[in-house]
Design a protein around this motif. Structure first.
Motif, mmCIF file in Angstrom:
data_model
loop_
_atom_site.group_PDB
_atom_site.id
_atom_site.type_symbol
_atom_site.label_atom_id
_atom_site.label_comp_id
_atom_site.label_asym_id
_atom_site.label_seq_id
_atom_site.Cartn_x
_atom_site.Cartn_y
_atom_site.Cartn_z
ATOM 1 N N GLU A 157 0.735 -1.154 -0.024
ATOM 2 C CA GLU A 157 -0.045 0.036 -0.157
ATOM 3 C C GLU A 157 0.705 1.254 0.111
ATOM 4 O O GLU A 157 0.566 2.236 -0.676
ATOM 5 N N LYS A 158 1.905 1.053 0.675
ATOM 6 C CA LYS A 158 2.613 2.454 0.967
ATOM 7 C C LYS A 158 3.666 2.474 -0.303
ATOM 8 O O LYS A 158 3.681 3.780 -0.842
ATOM 9 N N ALA A 159 4.133 1.471 -1.042
ATOM 10 C CA ALA A 159 4.671 1.425 -2.283
ATOM 11 C C ALA A 159 3.769 2.266 -3.371
ATOM 12 O O ALA A 159 4.389 3.007 -4.150
ATOM 13 N N ILE A 160 2.611 1.733 -3.432
ATOM 14 C CA ILE A 160 1.763 2.226 -4.259
ATOM 15 C C ILE A 160 1.533 3.616 -4.430
ATOM 16 O O ILE A 160 1.476 4.438 -5.150
ATOM 17 N N GLU A 161 1.603 4.181 -2.837
ATOM 18 C CA GLU A 161 1.017 5.555 -2.831
ATOM 19 C C GLU A 161 2.510 6.278 -3.263
ATOM 20 O O GLU A 161 2.498 7.636 -3.838
ATOM 21 N N PHE A 162 3.523 5.844 -2.886
ATOM 22 C CA PHE A 162 4.779 6.316 -2.976
ATOM 23 C C PHE A 162 5.179 6.700 -4.505
ATOM 24 O O PHE A 162 5.733 7.901 -4.817
ATOM 25 N N ILE A 163 4.904 5.630 -5.494
ATOM 26 C CA ILE A 163 5.369 5.998 -6.934
ATOM 27 C C ILE A 163 4.872 7.224 -7.664
ATOM 28 O O ILE A 163 3.671 7.596 -7.227
ATOM 29 N N GLN A 164 5.532 7.693 -8.453
ATOM 30 C CA GLN A 164 5.000 8.784 -9.539
ATOM 31 C C GLN A 164 4.939 8.031 -10.798
ATOM 32 O O GLN A 164 5.145 6.911 -11.229
ATOM 33 N N ASP A 165 4.509 8.915 -11.690
ATOM 34 C CA ASP A 165 4.290 8.300 -13.328
ATOM 35 C C ASP A 165 5.481 7.723 -13.886
ATOM 36 O O ASP A 165 5.250 6.754 -14.664
ATOM 37 N N ASP A 166 6.803 8.111 -13.614
ATOM 38 C CA ASP A 166 7.957 7.435 -14.305
ATOM 39 C C ASP A 166 8.310 6.225 -13.196
ATOM 40 O O ASP A 166 9.592 5.718 -13.649
ATOM 41 N N LEU A 168 7.541 2.391 -11.073
ATOM 42 C CA LEU A 168 6.844 1.005 -11.030
ATOM 43 C C LEU A 168 6.788 0.378 -9.640
ATOM 44 O O LEU A 168 7.994 0.575 -9.092
ATOM 45 N N VAL A 169 5.974 -0.470 -9.272
ATOM 46 C CA VAL A 169 6.105 -1.202 -8.166
ATOM 47 C C VAL A 169 6.257 -2.686 -8.574
ATOM 48 O O VAL A 169 5.620 -3.173 -9.560
ATOM 49 N N GLU A 170 7.208 -3.404 -8.145
ATOM 50 C CA GLU A 170 7.452 -4.827 -8.474
ATOM 51 C C GLU A 170 7.355 -5.744 -7.441
ATOM 52 O O GLU A 170 8.004 -5.528 -6.470
ATOM 53 N N VAL A 171 6.337 -6.524 -7.554
ATOM 54 C CA VAL A 171 6.021 -7.590 -6.357
ATOM 55 C C VAL A 171 6.411 -9.016 -6.561
ATOM 56 O O VAL A 171 6.077 -9.296 -7.728
ATOM 57 N N THR A 172 7.200 -9.588 -5.827
ATOM 58 C CA THR A 172 7.385 -11.010 -6.107
ATOM 59 C C THR A 172 7.162 -11.760 -4.698
ATOM 60 O O THR A 172 6.847 -11.170 -3.813
ATOM 61 N N PRO A 173 6.904 -13.030 -4.563
ATOM 62 C CA PRO A 173 6.836 -13.784 -3.389
ATOM 63 C C PRO A 173 7.565 -13.318 -2.289
ATOM 64 O O PRO A 173 7.367 -13.353 -1.119
ATOM 65 N N GLN A 174 9.188 -12.942 -2.508
ATOM 66 C CA GLN A 174 10.090 -12.618 -1.581
ATOM 67 C C GLN A 174 10.094 -11.084 -1.164
ATOM 68 O O GLN A 174 10.296 -10.908 -0.186
ATOM 69 N N SER A 175 9.553 -10.364 -2.106
ATOM 70 C CA SER A 175 9.935 -8.999 -1.794
ATOM 71 C C SER A 175 9.246 -7.870 -2.533
ATOM 72 O O SER A 175 8.459 -8.127 -3.522
ATOM 73 N N ILE A 176 9.071 -6.584 -2.157
ATOM 74 C CA ILE A 176 8.352 -5.493 -3.003
ATOM 75 C C ILE A 176 9.384 -4.471 -3.182
ATOM 76 O O ILE A 176 9.925 -4.131 -2.313
ATOM 77 N N ARG A 177 9.620 -4.244 -4.488
ATOM 78 C CA ARG A 177 10.701 -3.277 -4.898
ATOM 79 C C ARG A 177 9.965 -2.036 -5.702
ATOM 80 O O ARG A 177 9.008 -2.384 -6.308
ATOM 81 N N LEU A 178 10.891 -1.090 -5.720
ATOM 82 C CA LEU A 178 10.296 0.069 -6.452
ATOM 83 C C LEU A 178 11.455 0.102 -7.566
ATOM 84 O O LEU A 178 12.665 0.079 -7.333
ATOM 85 N N ARG A 179 10.906 0.491 -8.683
ATOM 86 C CA ARG A 179 11.831 0.691 -9.931
ATOM 87 C C ARG A 179 11.386 1.941 -10.793
ATOM 88 O O ARG A 179 10.269 2.304 -10.648
ATOM 89 N N LYS A 180 12.290 2.300 -11.451
ATOM 90 C CA LYS A 180 12.089 3.559 -12.533
ATOM 91 C C LYS A 180 11.424 2.550 -13.727
ATOM 92 O O LYS A 180 11.925 1.502 -13.980
ATOM 93 N N LYS A 181 10.548 2.971 -14.571
ATOM 94 C CA LYS A 181 10.104 2.853 -15.732
ATOM 95 C C LYS A 181 11.351 2.423 -16.717
ATOM 96 O O LYS A 181 11.223 1.195 -17.365
ATOM 97 N N ILE A 182 12.244 3.493 -16.989
ATOM 98 C CA ILE A 182 13.391 3.253 -17.612
ATOM 99 C C ILE A 182 14.541 2.890 -16.819
ATOM 100 O O ILE A 182 15.061 3.858 -15.998
ATOM 101 N N LEU A 183 14.982 1.760 -17.026
ATOM 102 C CA LEU A 183 16.172 1.359 -15.833
ATOM 103 C C LEU A 183 17.538 1.999 -16.178
ATOM 104 O O LEU A 183 17.942 2.291 -15.165
#
Length: 197
Positions: A157-166, A168-183
Motif C-alpha cells: 500500500e505504501k509503495a503504491i502511494e509512493f510511486i510517481q508516473d515514471d 513502478l512497483v515490482e512485487v514478487t513472493p519474496q519482496s516488494i521493490r520500487l523501480r524506474k520505468k526506464i532502467l
C-alpha cells in the motif's frame, strides 16, 4: 498543531471533507470525513504515526462522485541504484547522507532500482555496491564500524502511494521493490530532457 489538526490537515490534502466531529468515550474524539478512495491509499500508516498508535480508522464505500482533483503527490526525488550488484555497507553509508534508504546491506540491486528517498526534489543515481578501497596504511578512525540508519520498510500500500508516473512497483513472493520505468540511467536522463523541451 494538535493531534486533531494534523489528521484534519492530512485528510484535507487528500481531498477529504470533514462532516462531523464529536466527543466519543473518555479522552477520545470521533471525526467523520468524506474522502475519495484513492486518497486513503497509503494513509493508514501515516494515521497510526500521527495518532501514536491510539487512533482507530474504519471506512466504507458511500458512492461515486465527480473527480475532486489531484491528490497531493510526493515532492522529493528518489535515490536510484547506478549499477547492478549486492548492496555494501560502505556504499549505503555514503548514500544515507543524501536521504532515507529502503534497503540494507547484502540486497541484490539492479540499475534503475529505487533504493531510497532523496532529501532534494530531483532523482539521484548512486552506486550502493561501492566497496571501500583497501590501503596498506591505517588512518586513525577510518576503520571504525560504519553505522547505518535502519531502512524504511515498504508495504504494498505504501509503495503504491509512493510511486510517481515514471516509476513502478515490482512485487514478487519474496519482496516488494520500487523501480524506474526506464532502467538505464542515460536513457532516463535523455527521456527527462526531451520531456522538458
Amino acid at each position: 498543531m494538535t493531534l486533531f489538526g494534523t489528521v484534519i490537515e492530512k485528510i484535507g490534502n487528500r481531498k477529504g471533507e470533514m462532516l462531523n466531529m464529536e466527543p466519543a468515550e473518555t479522552g477520545h474524539t470521533k471525526i467523520e470525513f468524506k474522502i475519495p478512495a484513492r486518497g486513503l491509499i497509503g494513509y493508514r500508516t501515516e494515521f497510526l504515526t500521527d495518532t501514536k498508535g491510539n487512533g482507530i480508522m474504519s471506512h466504507m464505500f458511500e458512492g461515486y462522485e465527480p473527480f475532486k482533483g489531484e491528490v497531493l503527490a510526493r515532492t522529493r526525488g528518489t535515490i536510484v541504484a547506478f549499477e547492478p550488484g549486492k548492496s555494501i555497507t560502505y556504499g549505503l553509508f555514503n548514500a544515507q547522507d543524501k536521504g532515507e534508504l529502503f534497503i540494507g546491506p547484502g540486497v541484490e540491486v539492479y540499475e534503475g532500482m529505487i533504493v531510497g528517498l532523496n532529501s532534494r526534489n530531483e532523482d539521484l543515481a548512486i552506486n550502493v555496491c561501492k566497496e571501500k578501497h583497501l590501503t596498506n596504511t591505517r588512518a586513525s578512525g577510518s576503520d571504525d564500524a560504519l553505522r547505518l540508519v535502519p531502512p524504511i520498510q515498504m508495504s504494498l500500500e505504501k509503495a503504491i502511494e509512493f510511486i510517481q508516473d515514471d516509476e513502478l512497483v515490482e512485487v514478487t513472493p519474496q519482496s516488494i521493490r520500487l523501480r524506474k520505468k526506464i532502467l538505464n540511467n542515460k536513457d532516463r536522463e535523455r527521456a527527462a530532457r526531451s520531456a522538458n523541451k
